[in-house]
Design a protein around this motif. Structure first.
Motif, PDB file in Angstrom:
ATOM      1  N   MET A  73     115.743  94.657  41.327  1.00  0.00           N
ATOM      2  CA  MET A  73     116.591  94.903  40.171  1.00  0.00           C
ATOM      3  C   MET A  73     115.771  95.070  38.901  1.00  0.00           C
ATOM      4  N   GLY A  74     116.361  95.822  37.981  1.00  0.00           N
ATOM      5  CA  GLY A  74     115.744  95.984  36.688  1.00  0.00           C
ATOM      6  C   GLY A  74     116.108  94.817  35.790  1.00  0.00           C
ATOM      7  N   MET A  75     115.418  94.716  34.685  1.00  0.00           N
ATOM      8  CA  MET A  75     115.617  93.571  33.812  1.00  0.00           C
ATOM      9  C   MET A  75     116.984  93.564  33.138  1.00  0.00           C
ATOM     10  N   THR A  76     117.652  94.696  33.107  1.00  0.00           N
ATOM     11  CA  THR A  76     118.958  94.732  32.452  1.00  0.00           C
ATOM     12  C   THR A  76     120.117  94.635  33.443  1.00  0.00           C
ATOM     13  N   ASN A  77     119.808  94.572  34.722  1.00  0.00           N
ATOM     14  CA  ASN A  77     120.868  94.527  35.729  1.00  0.00           C
ATOM     15  C   ASN A  77     121.539  93.161  35.808  1.00  0.00           C
ATOM     16  N   LYS A  78     122.711  93.170  36.415  1.00  0.00           N
ATOM     17  CA  LYS A  78     123.395  91.940  36.788  1.00  0.00           C
ATOM     18  C   LYS A  78     123.629  91.996  38.291  1.00  0.00           C
ATOM     19  N   LYS A  79     123.164  90.991  38.964  1.00  0.00           N
ATOM     20  CA  LYS A  79     123.342  90.921  40.413  1.00  0.00           C
ATOM     21  C   LYS A  79     123.654  89.484  40.801  1.00  0.00           C
ATOM     22  N   SER A  80     124.033  89.303  42.060  1.00  0.00           N
ATOM     23  CA  SER A  80     124.326  87.957  42.548  1.00  0.00           C
ATOM     24  C   SER A  80     123.737  87.759  43.939  1.00  0.00           C
ATOM     25  N   LEU A  81     123.269  86.568  44.191  1.00  0.00           N
ATOM     26  CA  LEU A  81     122.857  86.152  45.522  1.00  0.00           C
ATOM     27  C   LEU A  81     123.966  85.286  46.104  1.00  0.00           C
ATOM     28  N   LYS A  82     124.156  85.438  47.413  1.00  0.00           N
ATOM     29  CA  LYS A  82     125.230  84.705  48.067  1.00  0.00           C
ATOM     30  C   LYS A  82     124.671  83.832  49.181  1.00  0.00           C
ATOM     31  N   CYS A  83     125.267  82.671  49.335  1.00  0.00           N
ATOM     32  CA  CYS A  83     124.887  81.756  50.396  1.00  0.00           C
ATOM     33  C   CYS A  83     126.153  81.205  51.035  1.00  0.00           C
ATOM     34  N   GLU A  84     126.128  81.097  52.351  1.00  0.00           N
ATOM     35  CA  GLU A  84     127.305  80.632  53.090  1.00  0.00           C
ATOM     36  C   GLU A  84     126.859  79.699  54.203  1.00  0.00           C
ATOM     37  N   GLN A  85     127.565  78.578  54.334  1.00  0.00           N
ATOM     38  CA  GLN A  85     127.251  77.662  55.433  1.00  0.00           C
ATOM     39  C   GLN A  85     128.543  77.201  56.090  1.00  0.00           C
TER      40      GLN A  85
END
Lengths: 115, 117
Positions: free
Chosen positions: A13-25
């Protein structure tokens, strides 16, 4: 796989992006964690969600924002990151007990590269 | 604050031989737990072995054993009869045993183990 699933496995990702990491258990655990793993450094605990209580490392920048909608899911929202934030982000879960013996179960990690 | 130190960034061992990975820690607590985790390349970190500080007997798990020296605050991992599948990063970790907020598991920087055929 050991019961903790992380997506995506790789993210650029670029410095201006918005992203999310997901975790599931689906292990029936009631505590979930985000760790940052950088080369040649100890794993850094970023956030803990335990029985709906959030504990955070005060040194984590505000551009990292966790969310835990229920005991099985954990997100790490990323906004305006810096190149030094590039690392492997590990999610883990455990069963919170009254002692320190509870073992962490880790996901495979999300490899983040910030350009 | 508790710290965990792994003084060996890299180690190598010949297949079928024995290798010892070092770990020291700093704490003022008397009740705590120590762990060794293994992280194979591009795979999940898994628990190798765990030691309760109140137990004098060293923990063992098949080919893996520890040498726990509480007074010296040392917790080394011995891998006997090394196999190619043992190649990985190994992390030493500490967690205090107090009732309550004990979620802060401290990790060392890791030791990369190479196994030579």
């Amino acid at each position: 796989e050991t019961g903790v699933t992380q997506t995506p496995r790789h993210l650029v990702m670029g410095m201006t992006n918005k992203k999310s990491l997901k975790c599931e258990q689906h292990l029936g655990h009631n505590a979930m964690y985000w760790y940052k793993q950088s080369a040649k450094k100890p794993l850094e605990l970023m956030f803990v969600y335990s029985l709906e209580e959030r504990v955070e490392n005060n040194s984590v920048p505000s551009r990292f924002s966790p969310e835990c909608p229920n005991s099985s899911h954990l997100f790490l929202h990323l906004h305006t990151l810096q190149p030094e934030d590039s690392a492997l982000y590990l999610c883990a879960s455990s069963r919170k007990t009254s002692g320190g013996a509870n073992v962490l179960t880790f996901g495979a990690g999300s490899r983040l590269t910030v350009l | 604050a508790q710290t965990v130190t792994q003084s060996q960034p890299e180690m190598s061992v010949q297949e079928a031989e024995t290798v010892t990975l070092s770990c020291t820690y700093d704490t003022s607590e008397s009740d705590y737990y120590l762990f060794w985790y293994k992280q194979p390349p591009s795979r999940q970190m898994i628990l190798v072995i765990r030691q309760e500080a109140y137990k004098q007997q060293n923990a063992t798990e098949n080919r893996f054993s520890v040498n726990f020296q509480k007074a010296a605050k040392s917790f080394s991992l011995k891998i006997s009869d090394s196999q190619l599948g043992d190649a990985a990063m190994y992390f030493c970790a500490y967690r205090r045993g107090l009732v309550g907020n004990n979620n802060d598991m401290r990790f060392g920087a890791g030791t990369r183990l190479t196994v030579k055929p």
